[in-house]
Design a protein around this motif. Structure first.
Motif: not given
Length: 110
Positions: A58, A89-90, A92-93, A95
């Motif tokens: 990450q 999530k971090a 790829t941005g 949700d």
């Protein structure tokens, strides 16, 4: 320095692996290559090491680690699968849902 870090990752010694993972997380260049090396630790038998590897991935933020992190969503240890989900999530941005199959579909289509 990196050959020693790679050796530490592969050593099987939890202390050396943790030291190497922390060092990898501090690097700011060649993140995709570093992420590839860190992703090998996701196969470690110890969940705390796998969880730390997710955190380092990450931090590195390399999209190339998405496949390895998506596979880690099915980790038998919930803390590891949660760390992988947060990392994805971090990176790829997006949700992302909690369902590993849906995550893979989303990643393939994005």
């Amino acid at each position: 320095m990196r050959p020693q870090l790679r050796a530490n990752l592969a050593s099987g010694d939890p202390k050396l692996i943790v030291v190497a993972l922390r060092a990898y997380g501090e690097h700011r260049t060649r993140r995709a290559q570093l992420a590839e090396e860190v992703a090998t630790v996701l196969a470690d038998p110890r969940p705390e090491i796998r969880r730390l590897a997710c955190g380092v991935l990450q931090t590195l933020g390399a999209a190339s680690s998405s496949g390895a992190l998506a596979a880690a969503l099915q980790d038998p240890d919930p803390s590891v699968s949660n760390a992988a989900w947060n990392a994805l999530k971090a990176i790829t941005g997006l949700d992302l849902p909690r369902d590993p199959k849906r995550v893979r579909e989303i990643l393939l289509n994005s």
